[in-house]
Each structure stands twice: as structure tokens, then as C-alpha cells.
Design a protein around this motif. Structure first.
Motif, mmCIF file in Angstrom:
data_model
loop_
_atom_site.group_PDB
_atom_site.id
_atom_site.type_symbol
_atom_site.label_atom_id
_atom_site.label_comp_id
_atom_site.label_asym_id
_atom_site.label_seq_id
_atom_site.Cartn_x
_atom_site.Cartn_y
_atom_site.Cartn_z
ATOM 1 N N ALA A 194 -14.399 31.301 -0.343
ATOM 2 C CA ALA A 194 -14.479 29.896 0.063
ATOM 3 C C ALA A 194 -15.753 29.242 -0.453
ATOM 4 O O ALA A 194 -15.740 28.081 -0.883
ATOM 5 N N TYR A 195 -16.852 29.989 -0.443
ATOM 6 C CA TYR A 195 -18.124 29.439 -0.918
ATOM 7 C C TYR A 195 -18.077 29.192 -2.428
ATOM 8 O O TYR A 195 -18.474 28.128 -2.903
ATOM 9 N N LYS A 196 -17.576 30.188 -3.183
ATOM 10 C CA LYS A 196 -17.524 30.037 -4.629
ATOM 11 C C LYS A 196 -16.542 28.946 -5.043
ATOM 12 O O LYS A 196 -16.736 28.286 -6.067
ATOM 13 N N ALA A 197 -15.492 28.732 -4.243
ATOM 14 C CA ALA A 197 -14.506 27.702 -4.556
ATOM 15 C C ALA A 197 -14.978 26.311 -4.149
ATOM 16 O O ALA A 197 -14.324 25.310 -4.476
ATOM 17 N N GLY A 198 -16.102 26.232 -3.447
ATOM 18 C CA GLY A 198 -16.624 24.936 -3.031
ATOM 19 C C GLY A 198 -16.025 24.410 -1.749
ATOM 20 O O GLY A 198 -16.232 23.249 -1.390
ATOM 21 N N TRP A 199 -15.262 25.242 -1.040
ATOM 22 C CA TRP A 199 -14.669 24.800 0.220
ATOM 23 C C TRP A 199 -15.714 24.727 1.333
ATOM 24 O O TRP A 199 -15.514 24.026 2.317
ATOM 25 N N ILE A 200 -16.784 25.459 1.181
ATOM 26 C CA ILE A 200 -17.890 25.425 2.136
ATOM 27 C C ILE A 200 -19.086 24.805 1.432
ATOM 28 O O ILE A 200 -19.544 25.308 0.404
ATOM 29 N N ARG A 201 -19.579 23.711 1.965
ATOM 30 C CA ARG A 201 -20.738 23.035 1.385
ATOM 31 C C ARG A 201 -21.936 23.221 2.322
ATOM 32 O O ARG A 201 -21.944 22.706 3.442
ATOM 33 N N VAL A 202 -22.913 23.946 1.830
ATOM 34 C CA VAL A 202 -24.106 24.229 2.634
ATOM 35 C C VAL A 202 -25.157 23.172 2.329
ATOM 36 O O VAL A 202 -25.675 23.086 1.219
ATOM 37 N N ASN A 203 -25.440 22.352 3.324
ATOM 38 C CA ASN A 203 -26.466 21.327 3.187
ATOM 39 C C ASN A 203 -27.266 21.263 4.482
ATOM 40 O O ASN A 203 -27.110 22.102 5.370
ATOM 41 N N ARG A 204 -28.119 20.275 4.601
ATOM 42 C CA ARG A 204 -28.959 20.157 5.792
ATOM 43 C C ARG A 204 -28.127 20.038 7.058
ATOM 44 O O ARG A 204 -28.446 20.646 8.078
#
Length: 302
Positions: free
Chosen positions: A188-198
């Protein structure tokens, strides 16, 4: 090092007082980081000077006179291979000591109290070592591996007790569940489904703080009042809070992946890979214990 785990605090790769990546820019000559959709990128003219890992002493002078910044040497910089190798080493030590404690510490009626006591003692020592490493400015491989060894003893004892006295095959089920969460979050992270921001970071840490405080209160009621405390770790409520714990663990994994990505992009020193291994180990242990707890509760109610 800013925490990705609700219990321990550790430094971020940015080497400042903020969360990794919020106040830094990618290393000159390092891997390209897109500015669109990347909340950490700062596409300003002095981006190379803002990177604490950039080693070009003439960066500002080059920018002043219009010369393109020179790419610093990449020798000694963290790579994904470094992270994988150190994480494998840490988890390998943990698995080895867990297997040894499973095999060598009996859990029959005559010895279970002694074995459980050894496991709890190992857990306390591991917690102390983890706190010591968390407050050190530099990663200590020996300290991290020693933490993994003691943590493995605890996991081996607890897993053996649950597997043999409560639910046959519980340990393997918890391992499979942990691997599934790790793989799912990575995809999910590599596919961009999870966006880690502030916002994501703030939400996760606030939820983790509330979870820890609630579990601490429940533990205190259990210790001083007896029974299951407030019931948050047993029965239906225990299953619900176990699922919440796994979801939090998945969020911590996303934060760990972002930390690794930023460390590579910003040219973090190779020894920082030990911090990544330390954080990933903490998170995986957290998820495993939550799975083991849920399995134990479900089988205790049969």
C-alpha cells in the motif's frame, strides 16, 4: 529520534528537532524526490544547504556564484540494502533466542512459574535497553542486538505458553498475521495508497498516546484491583482493542517506511540503518503481540 512506536522515542533522519524530512531537502546528487505530492520536499534555491547530510562545503558559495552544486560522494551513505541487512540481523537474533527459550525453558506445571518469571525479567531488561538506545544520539549495534536477544527470550516464553496451553498453533498464526500486515502495508505504501505527512503523523501519535494511556490504566486496575482490570484486554473488548493495536502497528510501519525512504533520499549515514532496523523490530514485535493476544482471547472463550 522521533518515535514511530508509541512506547519509545528515537531520532529522525533529519537530525533536527522535527519529524524526519519536514525540515530538510534531498541530498545533492542523491536520489531524486518529486516535489509534487511530497510533503517533505522544499524546492527552494538553498535546498542543498538545508540538508544536514550534504557534505559539499562549497554548496552555498556555488549557489551564490551561479555554479551548479556538486554532488557529494555517496560512500558511507545508507542504502536499502543496509536497512534490509541490519533488520534481518536484528530479527535473526530475536528469532534465535525465541527458539532457544521455547526449547530450553519448560512450561510444565512444576516449572511454568520459573520460566514465566525469566520471560518477564528478559522483557524488562529489553525495555530498559530499548529506552537507553532511544535516548542515544548514535545507534549502537551491540545495544540493539542485545535488546533483540532479550526480547526474543520473552517472546519465546510467552509464545510457548499460549501455543501449548491455550491455542495450538497460535505462534505460527501470529507470525503469519504479522507478515501479512507487513506485506500489505509495504504494498500500500509503495503504491501510494498511504500518504505519510504531518497530519498522518500527528493523528497516529495522538491515537497511540490515547491507546497507551488507556492500556496503562487498565493494567493498574488489574494489578491493584485484581481480575481483568477494566476489561480492555479480555473478552470482546480485548479483541476490539487488539484489532485497534494491530491497526496502530500498521500505521507505525508506514511511518517506518517513510523514515527509511527519507533517510536514503537525504543521504543519511550508513549507521542510521541500525535505527531503521531498531524501529522496524519494535513495530513488528508490537504487531505480533497483538495478534497473539487476540488468538489467546478467542481460544480462551471456546
Amino acid at each position: 529520534m522521533r518515535s514511530r512506536n508509541p512506547v519509545f522515542s528515537r531520532r529522525g533522519f533529519s537530525r533536527d528537532n522535527g519529524y524526519a524530512g519536514f525540515n530538510t531537502a534531498p541530498q545533492a546528487g542523491g536520489p531524486a524526490v518529486a516535489t509534487q505530492g511530497n510533503p517533505y520536499a522544499q524546492p527552494t534555491g538553498d535546498q542543498y544547504a538545508q540538508n544536514p547530510y550534504a557534505q559539499n562545503p562549497y554548496a552555498q558559495q556555488d549557489l551564490q556564484y551561479g555554479a551548479p552544486p556538486q554532488a557529494p560522494a555517496t560512500t558511507g551513505r545508507m542504502t536499502i540494502d543496509d536497512v534490509v541487512l541490519r533488520t534481518a540481523s536484528t530479527l535473526g537474533v530475536l528469532i534465535l533466542t525465541a527458539a532457544l527459550s521455547w526449547a530450553l525453558l519448560p512450561i510444565d506445571d512444576a516449572n511454568i512459574s520459573r520460566s514465566y518469571g525469566i520471560g518477564i525479567g528478559a522483557a524488562l531488561i529489553g525495555m530498559v535497553l530499548a529506552f537507553v538506545q532511544s535516548f542515544k544520539r548514535k545507534a549502537s549495534p551491540a545495544l540493539i542486538l542485545t535488546y533483540a536477544a532479550f526480547e526474543g527470550v520473552f517472546l519465546g516464553v510467552v509464545s510457548n505458553i499460549v501455543d501449548n496451553r491455550i491455542a495450538d498453533g497460535a505462534a505460527m498464526q501470529a507470525v503469519i498475521g504479522t507478515m501479512a500486515v507487513f506485506t500489505g502495508v509495504l504494498i500500500a505504501y509503495k503504491a501510494g495508497w498511504i500518504r505519510v505527512n504531518r497530519r498522518f503523523y500527528g493523528f497516529v501519535m495522538a491515537a497511540a498516546l490515547g491507546f497507551i494511556l488507556l492500556m496503562t490504566v487498565n493494567l493498574l486496575f488489574a494489578v491493584f484491583g485484581g481480575g481483568d482490570g477494566l476489561g480492555f484486554r479480555s473478552g470482546a473488548m480485548g479483541v476490539i482493542f487488539g484489532i485497534v493495536g494491530i491497526i496502530l502497528g500498521a500505521c507505525f510501519l508506514a511511518l517506518d517506511f517513510k523514515q527509511v525512504e527519507d533517510g536514503i533520499a537525504y543521504g543519511a549515514p550508513r549507521e542510521e540503518a541500525w535505527f531503521a532496523a531498531f524501529g522496524l523490530t519494535l513495530t513488528l514485535v508490537w504487531i505480533y503481540m497483538e495478534f497473539l493476544r487476540i488468538i489467546s482471547i478467542l481460544n480462551s472463550n471456546d
